[in-house]
Design an enzyme around this catalytic site. Structure first.
Site, PDB file in Angstrom:
ATOM      1  N   CYS A 140     -40.145  -2.817  22.948  1.00  0.00           N
ATOM      2  CA  CYS A 140     -38.873  -3.438  23.340  1.00  0.00           C
ATOM      3  C   CYS A 140     -39.115  -4.705  24.154  1.00  0.00           C
ATOM      4  O   CYS A 140     -38.363  -5.686  24.055  1.00  0.00           O
ATOM      5  CB  CYS A 140     -38.044  -2.460  24.160  1.00  0.00           C
ATOM      6  SG  CYS A 140     -37.683  -0.892  23.351  1.00  0.00           S
ATOM      7  N   HIS A 144     -37.541  -8.556  24.954  1.00  0.00           N
ATOM      8  CA  HIS A 144     -36.751  -8.571  26.187  1.00  0.00           C
ATOM      9  C   HIS A 144     -37.596  -8.611  27.464  1.00  0.00           C
ATOM     10  O   HIS A 144     -37.078  -8.333  28.544  1.00  0.00           O
ATOM     11  CB  HIS A 144     -35.834  -7.350  26.222  1.00  0.00           C
ATOM     12  CG  HIS A 144     -34.841  -7.309  25.101  1.00  0.00           C
ATOM     13  ND1 HIS A 144     -33.801  -8.203  24.998  1.00  0.00           N
ATOM     14  CD2 HIS A 144     -34.739  -6.481  24.020  1.00  0.00           C
ATOM     15  CE1 HIS A 144     -33.087  -7.927  23.917  1.00  0.00           C
ATOM     16  NE2 HIS A 144     -33.641  -6.907  23.296  1.00  0.00           N
ATOM     17  N   ARG A 187     -26.719   0.604  18.822  1.00  0.00           N
ATOM     18  CA  ARG A 187     -27.595  -0.515  19.179  1.00  0.00           C
ATOM     19  C   ARG A 187     -29.044  -0.045  19.301  1.00  0.00           C
ATOM     20  O   ARG A 187     -29.976  -0.733  18.842  1.00  0.00           O
ATOM     21  CB  ARG A 187     -27.123  -1.121  20.504  1.00  0.00           C
ATOM     22  CG  ARG A 187     -27.944  -2.298  21.002  1.00  0.00           C
ATOM     23  CD  ARG A 187     -27.863  -3.471  20.046  1.00  0.00           C
ATOM     24  NE  ARG A 187     -29.091  -3.643  19.279  1.00  0.00           N
ATOM     25  CZ  ARG A 187     -29.225  -4.528  18.304  1.00  0.00           C
ATOM     26  NH1 ARG A 187     -28.230  -5.315  17.953  1.00  0.00           N
ATOM     27  NH2 ARG A 187     -30.351  -4.633  17.654  1.00  0.00           N
ATOM     28  N   CYS A 191     -32.209  -1.427  17.053  1.00  0.00           N
ATOM     29  CA  CYS A 191     -33.411  -2.011  17.653  1.00  0.00           C
ATOM     30  C   CYS A 191     -34.665  -1.291  17.180  1.00  0.00           C
ATOM     31  O   CYS A 191     -35.677  -1.925  16.873  1.00  0.00           O
ATOM     32  CB  CYS A 191     -33.314  -1.945  19.184  1.00  0.00           C
ATOM     33  SG  CYS A 191     -32.285  -3.247  19.909  1.00  0.00           S
TER      34      CYS A 191
END
Length: 230
Positions: A140, A144, A187, A191
Site C-alpha cells: 500500500c 501512499h 475501496r 486496492c
C-alpha cells in the site's frame, strides 16, 4: 462545489426511511442497532469505527456491524440478497451505510484503541500496509507512502499527512466514473486487486485490520461524508 448536488445526497436521503422502517422476519427497524454510541445513536458513531463490540467479541467496521444487526435484530437470513448485495447505490447496504456514515460528516476521526483487540487489529493493519508481496512485490505504501505521487490525473494521499489522508478514508463516497456510491470495503477490495494480490475477503479480519490502521492515521481530521471521487 459539487457536493451539494452529489447523487449520493439522494441515496442517503432515501435511506433514513429504510433505517427507521420495521423490516425482515422479525419486523423491527435498525433503530435498535448499536453502532458504538448506543441503540439507534448515529451521530459521531462512524468516525469511531472500526471498534470492539462486546456482544460479538470482535472488532467490526460499519459494513460488518450492519450485517450483524440485519441478521440478528431483523432476522434476515445470511444468504438473503438484502445481506449479500453490498455494492452499488441501488442496494440497501449502500443506502444504509451512506445514511449512517453521513451522521458523522465533519467530525474528527477517533477510532478507539482502548481494547487489546482494537490495538491488535490496528497493528496488524499497519503490518499489511507496509508488507511487500504479490507478483509485483507491491504494498500500500508504494502509492501512499510519499507526498506528491499521482496515478494519471489522480493525486494519491500520503499516509503520513493526516490532512491528506482523511480524503483516502472518507468513504462511503460517490465515484463519478462508476456512477455509484461506494463503501470502504469496496475501496479496499479495489486496492488489493490493483496490487494483484489474491482477492481479499470482504468483511474479513484482514480487511478490518487495514481499515483500523488507515482510520487511525487520519485521527483528528474531519470526515468528508459523502465525498465525491473520480
Amino acid at each position: 462545489m459539487m457536493l451539494a448536488d452529489s447523487p449520493a445526497a439522494w441515496t442517503i436521503q432515501e435511506a433514513e426511511e429504510l433505517f427507521r422502517t420495521p423490516r425482515g422476519p422479525n419486523n423491527v427497524s435498525l433503530e435498535g442497532c448499536d453502532f458504538g454510541k448506543g441503540p439507534g445513536e448515529l451521530e459521531g458513531a462512524y468516525v469511531e469505527l472500526p471498534r470492539y463490540f462486546a456482544d460479538t467479541g470482535k472488532v467490526m467496521d460499519l459494513e460488518t456491524r450492519l450485517i450483524h444487526c440485519m441478521t440478528t435484530l431483523q432476522g434476515f437470513p445470511a444468504d438473503d440478497p438484502v445481506i449479500t448485495k453490498t455494492h452499488g447505490s441501488d442496494t440497501d447496504h449502500m443506502r444504509l451505510q451512506g445514511f449512517i456514515a453521513a451522521q458523522s460528516n465533519g467530525m474528527a476521526w477517533n477510532p478507539p484503541l482502548d481494547h487489546p483487540l482494537e490495538k491488535a487489529m490496528r497493528d496488524a493493519g499497519e503490518a499489511f500496509f507496509y508488507r511487500r508481496s504479490g507478483p509485483f512485490d507491491f504494498n500500500c505504501a508504494a502509492c501512499h507512502g510519499e507526498q506528491g505521487k499521482r496515478v494519471r490525473a489522480s493525486v494519491l494521499p500520503s499516509v503520513g499527512q493526516p490532512e491528506e489522508w482523511t480524503k483516502a478514508i472518507s468513504w462511503p463516497a460517490f465515484r463519478v466514473g462508476q456512477d455509484n456510491l461506494r463503501s470502504s470495503q469496496h475501496r479496499v477490495r479495489e486496492c488489493v486487486w490493483q496490487m494483484r494480490y489474491p482477492q481479499i475477503v470482504e468483511g474479513s479480519d484482514l480487511s478490518i485490520a487495514l481499515l483500523s490502521f488507515c482510520t487511525d492515521q487520519a485521527r483528528g481530521q474531519p470526515a468528508i461524508i459523502p465525498d465525491m471521487k473520480r
